[in-house]
Design an enzyme around this catalytic site. Structure first.
Site, PDB file in Angstrom:
ATOM      1  CG  HIS A 256      -1.728   1.235   1.379  1.00 21.95           C
ATOM      2  ND1 HIS A 256      -2.815   1.524   0.583  1.00 21.95           N
ATOM      3  CD2 HIS A 256      -1.599   2.278   2.251  1.00 21.95           C
ATOM      4  CE1 HIS A 256      -3.320   2.688   0.945  1.00 21.95           C
ATOM      5  NE2 HIS A 256      -2.608   3.162   1.964  1.00 21.95           N
ATOM      6  CD  GLU A 257       2.137   3.535   3.796  1.00 26.17           C
ATOM      7  OE1 GLU A 257       2.555   4.627   3.352  1.00 26.17           O
ATOM      8  OE2 GLU A 257       1.083   3.427   4.433  1.00 26.17           O
ATOM      9  CG  LEU A 258       6.779   0.425  -1.562  1.00 25.80           C
ATOM     10  CD1 LEU A 258       7.498  -0.843  -1.975  1.00 25.80           C
ATOM     11  CD2 LEU A 258       7.762   1.592  -1.543  1.00 25.80           C
ATOM     12  NE  ARG A 259       0.789  -2.942  -5.434  1.00 26.88           N
ATOM     13  CZ  ARG A 259       1.129  -3.449  -6.609  1.00 26.88           C
ATOM     14  NH1 ARG A 259       1.011  -2.710  -7.693  1.00 26.88           N
ATOM     15  NH2 ARG A 259       1.603  -4.685  -6.704  1.00 26.88           N
ATOM     16  NE  ARG A 366       1.250 -15.796 -20.355  1.00 23.37           N
ATOM     17  CZ  ARG A 366       0.431 -15.656 -21.398  1.00 23.37           C
ATOM     18  NH1 ARG A 366       0.908 -15.167 -22.546  1.00 23.37           N
ATOM     19  NH2 ARG A 366      -0.832 -16.002 -21.299  1.00 23.37           N
ATOM     20  CB  ALA A 368       9.794 -20.852 -23.920  1.00 21.90           C
ATOM     21  CG  ASP A 393      13.710 -21.100 -26.036  1.00 19.90           C
ATOM     22  OD1 ASP A 393      14.814 -20.849 -26.586  1.00 19.90           O
ATOM     23  OD2 ASP A 393      13.479 -20.837 -24.829  1.00 19.90           O
TER      24      ASP A 393
END
Length: 461
Positions: A256-259, A366, A368, A393
Site C-alpha cells: 500500500h505504501e509503495l503503490r 511465456r 520461451a 525453445d
C-alpha cells in the site's frame, strides 16, 4: 537401585526388557524342570492322601499273617478299579530292597513303569512321583503287612500335558523358539509404542515441509519424552504461524505504501503532459514509473510466495490447471508466427495451490515464447509418482556459465535477455519459489533445439 518411571519412554523399555528376559529365563530354565517324566516331589495334600490309604490298608489286613493272601486280595481290589475311577489308585508292594512282590501286574506297561521307577529312586528319600505316558507312579510309603516291613507304591491314570508340550520338552531348541514366540507380543507392543509417536512426528514434519503449519494435539500424547517433544513442536508451529502472519501484514502495508506514491507520480506525469505536451523526458519518467510499479508488484508477489506457508491446497487434475494456459499460449505464439507444441497432459492429480502451479508453468512458457525464435516445445512425463515437465525453445539461449544463476531474483543474462527486453528478472524466481513450495525441483540447461531448456519435477497422486 534407580528405576525409571513407567510413563517415560526409558521406563517402558526397561519394563519390557526385563519382562521379556524373565519370560525367556523362566521358560528355558524352569519349564524343563516341570517335566512330569522326571521324578518330582509329592505335594503335601497328595502325600497325606497316600498316608491315609496306607493306614487304611494296614487296618484292613491287621489280622492277616499270610502275605500271599494279602497280595491276592490287593490284586482283586485293583481288578475292581475301572478306568473311569480316577480317585482309586493301584496298590503295588515291594520289599525294602525294591523287589516287586505284587502279583500278576497287568498290563505289562504298568509293570515296566513300576520296575523303572523302583530302580531309579532312593528308598531312604522322601516319596516322589513320575509319569510314564498316561500313567503316574508315586511312592514309596513304608507299610507293615503280615508283620513284615515293606514299601507301598501307588499308580494313577493320568492325562498329562498335551503332546505338543511334551515334544517341546524333548527338543530344547524348539522349546527356546516357543518361549521366544511367547515373548514376541511384548516386543511387538514395545515396537508399536516406540514407532506410533515417531510416525505421528514424521507425518507432522511432512505437513510442515509441504507448507501446512497445523498444530497437532495428538503429538502431545504418549510417553513423557514424546509429550515434551510434541509440545515443543506445536509451540514452534504456533511461533512460525505468528511470524508468517506478521510478515504478511508487513507485505500488505509495504504494498500500500509503495503503490500510493507511484500512483501519484503517474498522475503528476499525466498532468505535466497535458500542460506542457509530450516530451522525451516525460515519456522516460512514465516508462520507468511503470517498470518500477511492475517490479514492486512482482517483488511483493515473490516475497509473499516465499513466506506464505498457509497457501490453500487443493487436489486437482493437471489438465484442469494447465490445459487452458497452454491453449492460450499456443494462440499467442501463432500471432507471433511461432509454433508451440505440447503432448497430452498426464491424467494424474496434484495437491497444491492452483494459482501458484498455474503461474509456475505460465512464466516458463511465456518466457520461451518471448525469447524463442519460432519453436517452443513442452513435454510432460510421469514415472514413480513424479511429474517431469520440460519447456525448451530454439532461441539464443543462456551461456552455460549462467544457467545456475537465472533463478535468482533480479538476475539478468548479459546477452539476449537484458534490461532492454523489459523484464524485471523476477519471473523465473517466482517460478522457482512456487515449485519449491510444492516439494519439487527445477533446473536449466541447454536445449537440443539450441535455446534454453527448463526442467521441473513435482510429486503427483
Amino acid at each position: 537401585m534407580f528405576l525409571p518411571k513407567l510413563n517415560s519412554l526409558y521406563g517402558r523399555i526397561f519394563a519390557i526388557f526385563w519382562l521379556t528376559l524373565v519370560i525367556v529365563v523362566v521358560g528355558v530354565l524352569a519349564v524343563p524342570n516341570m517335566d512330569p517324566r522326571k521324578s518330582r516331589n509329592i505335594p503335601p495334600e497328595m502325600h497325606q492322601h497316600m498316608t491315609d490309604s496306607r493306614d487304611m490298608l494296614m487296618g484292613r489286613f491287621v489280622n492277616e499273617n499270610d502275605l500271599n493272601h494279602i497280595l491276592s486280595r490287593l490284586k482283586r481290589i485293583d481288578a475292581r478299579r475301572t478306568p473311569g475311577d480316577k480317585h482309586r489308585p493301584d496298590f503295588y508292594i515291594t520289599t525294602l530292597e525294591g523287589k516287586i512282590i505284587s502279583q500278576d501286574i497287568r498290563p505289562k506297561a504298568k509293570y515296566r513303569a513300576l520296575k523303572n521307577f523302583t530302580s531309579s529312586i532312593d528308598f531312604d528319600a522322601k516319596p516322589t512321583q513320575r509319569a510314564y505316558g498316561h500313567y503316574q507312579i508315586a511312592g514309596p510309603v513304608p507299610i507293615v503287612l503280615a508283620k513284615q516291613r515293606l514299601l507301598l507304591y501307588f499308580g494313577f491314570d493320568w492325562q498329562g500335558p498335551p503332546p505338543f508340550l511334551m515334544r517341546l520338552l524333548d527338543h530344547p531348541i524348539q522349546l527356546l523358539l516357543f518361549i521366544i514366540l511367547l515373548s514376541t507380543p511384548c516386543l511387538l507392543w514395545l515396537a508399536w509404542a516406540l514407532s506410533k509417536p515417531a510416525q505421528r512426528f514424521a507425518q507432522a514434519a511432512n505437513r510442515v515441509a509441504q507448507g501446512n503449519f497445523i498444530v497437532d494435539p495428538s503429538l502431545e500424547k504418549g510417553t513423557s519424552e514424546f509429550r515434551s517433544a510434541g509440545q515443543s513442536f506445536n509451540q514452534m508451529v504456533e511461533a512460525v504461524n505468528s511470524m508468517i502472519s506478521g510478515q504478511q501484514r508487513l507485505l500488505s502495508d509495504i504494498s500500500h505504501e509503495l503503490r500510493s506514491p507511484l500512483t501519484r507520480l503517474r498522475m503528476a506525469t499525466s498532468l505535466a503532459v497535458r500542460k506542457q505536451g509530450q516530451s522525451a523526458e516525460l515519456e522516460r519518467i512514465d516508462t520507468e514509473t511503470q517498470r518500477l510499479e511492475q517490479m514492486i508488484g512482482e517483488l511483493l508477489e515473490l516475497s509473499r510466495m516465499q513466506t506464505d506457508s498457509h497457501m490453500s491446497r487443493e487436489i486437482q487434475p493437471l489438465s484442469s490447471l494447465w490445459e487452458e494456459i497452454l491453449s492460450d499460449a499456443q494462440f499467442e505464439a501463432e500471432q507471433l508466427n511461432k509454433s508451440l507444441q505440447f503432448n497430452d497432459i498426464p491424467n494424474v492429480s496434484i495437491s497444491g495451490s492452483p494459482n501458484l502451479l498455474m503461474s509456475a508453468l505460465e512464466n516458463i512458457v511465456r518466457n520461451a515464447i518471448k525469447y524463442g525464435n519460432n519453436v517452443i516445445k513442452v513435454t510432460f512425463k510421469t514415472q514413480d509418482g513424479q511429474l517431469t515437465v520440460t519447456v525448451e525453445d530454439n532461441g539464443a539461449g543462456v551461456p552455460d556459465s549462467e544457467l545456475s544463476q537465472i533463478f535468482r531474483p533480479f538476475y539478468r543474462v548479459s546477452t539476449a535477455r537484458d534490461r532492454d527486453s523489459g523484464g524485471t528478472g523476477l519471473g523465473l524466481a517466482i517460478t522457482e519459489s512456487a515449485i519449491r513450495q510444492h516439494s519439487g525441483t527445477i533446473s536449466a540447461s541447454r536445449s537440443k533445439l539450441g535455446g534454453l531448456l527448463v526442467t521441473f519435477t513435482l510429486p503427483v497422486m
